[in-house]
Design a protein around this motif. Structure first.
Motif, PDB file in Angstrom:
ATOM      1  N   ARG A 191     -36.165  43.073  14.761  1.00  0.00           N
ATOM      2  CA  ARG A 191     -36.896  44.208  14.166  1.00  0.00           C
ATOM      3  C   ARG A 191     -36.291  44.614  12.837  1.00  0.00           C
ATOM      4  N   GLU A 192     -34.971  44.687  12.786  1.00  0.00           N
ATOM      5  CA  GLU A 192     -34.289  45.048  11.530  1.00  0.00           C
ATOM      6  C   GLU A 192     -34.578  44.009  10.450  1.00  0.00           C
ATOM      7  N   LEU A 193     -34.541  42.751  10.826  1.00  0.00           N
ATOM      8  CA  LEU A 193     -34.835  41.680   9.887  1.00  0.00           C
ATOM      9  C   LEU A 193     -36.269  41.798   9.364  1.00  0.00           C
ATOM     10  N   ALA A 194     -37.204  42.071  10.273  1.00  0.00           N
ATOM     11  CA  ALA A 194     -38.609  42.219   9.883  1.00  0.00           C
ATOM     12  C   ALA A 194     -38.800  43.405   8.940  1.00  0.00           C
ATOM     13  N   LEU A 195     -38.144  44.522   9.244  1.00  0.00           N
ATOM     14  CA  LEU A 195     -38.254  45.699   8.371  1.00  0.00           C
ATOM     15  C   LEU A 195     -37.680  45.413   6.985  1.00  0.00           C
ATOM     16  N   GLU A 196     -36.522  44.781   6.932  1.00  0.00           N
ATOM     17  CA  GLU A 196     -35.902  44.432   5.640  1.00  0.00           C
ATOM     18  C   GLU A 196     -36.827  43.519   4.833  1.00  0.00           C
ATOM     19  N   PHE A 197     -37.358  42.501   5.518  1.00  0.00           N
ATOM     20  CA  PHE A 197     -38.194  41.535   4.814  1.00  0.00           C
ATOM     21  C   PHE A 197     -39.478  42.177   4.300  1.00  0.00           C
ATOM     22  N   MET A 238     -27.863  41.559  13.218  1.00  0.00           N
ATOM     23  CA  MET A 238     -29.129  42.158  12.826  1.00  0.00           C
ATOM     24  C   MET A 238     -30.179  41.763  13.864  1.00  0.00           C
ATOM     25  N   THR A 239     -30.916  42.736  14.343  1.00  0.00           N
ATOM     26  CA  THR A 239     -31.965  42.460  15.322  1.00  0.00           C
ATOM     27  C   THR A 239     -33.200  41.899  14.622  1.00  0.00           C
ATOM     28  N   GLU A 289     -35.427  34.482  11.207  1.00  0.00           N
ATOM     29  CA  GLU A 289     -34.730  34.705  12.473  1.00  0.00           C
ATOM     30  C   GLU A 289     -34.001  33.444  12.922  1.00  0.00           C
ATOM     31  N   GLU A 290     -34.658  32.301  12.791  1.00  0.00           N
ATOM     32  CA  GLU A 290     -34.037  31.034  13.187  1.00  0.00           C
ATOM     33  C   GLU A 290     -32.841  30.716  12.310  1.00  0.00           C
ATOM     34  N   ARG A 291     -32.944  30.998  11.022  1.00  0.00           N
ATOM     35  CA  ARG A 291     -31.840  30.679  10.101  1.00  0.00           C
ATOM     36  C   ARG A 291     -30.656  31.602  10.278  1.00  0.00           C
ATOM     37  N   VAL A 292     -30.905  32.847  10.696  1.00  0.00           N
ATOM     38  CA  VAL A 292     -29.828  33.817  10.882  1.00  0.00           C
ATOM     39  C   VAL A 292     -29.021  33.498  12.131  1.00  0.00           C
ATOM     40  N   ARG A 293     -29.668  32.965  13.130  1.00  0.00           N
ATOM     41  CA  ARG A 293     -28.975  32.672  14.396  1.00  0.00           C
ATOM     42  C   ARG A 293     -28.038  31.550  14.275  1.00  0.00           C
TER      43      ARG A 293
END
Length: 81
Positions: A4-10, A1-2, A77-81
């Motif tokens: 941007r995708e993460l931001a849109l979902e959130f 997930m990019t 983002e940090e937790r997903v990486r």
């Protein structure tokens, strides 16, 4: 997930959350001191950028949310990486 995708979902999720859900999530992820900082910084920024006469109650209450949302997205983002 990019990012941007993460931001849109959130942000889609954020719109659907009840105030109690948001408060619970914030309590787990953001210190009270940081929340106070966001509120203070947003007010100062808005007054300097727009002038005190343009700072409505709605803007005053919503600007800190933008900072908080950005901060939470960064944590995610940090937790997903």
């Amino acid at each position: 997930m990019t990012g941007r995708e993460l931001a849109l979902e959130f942000t889609d999720l954020w719109k659907e959350l009840e105030a109690s859900d948001i408060n619970r999530m914030l309590a787990k992820n953001v210190s009270y001191e940081l929340l106070e900082f966001f509120a203070s910084y947003a007010e100062e920024f808005a007054e300097e950028s727009l002038g005190p006469e343009a700072l409505t109650d709605e803007l005053r209450s919503r600007l800190p949310n933008l900072l908080i949302i950005g901060y939470i997205i960064r944590i995610l983002e940090e937790r997903v990486r």
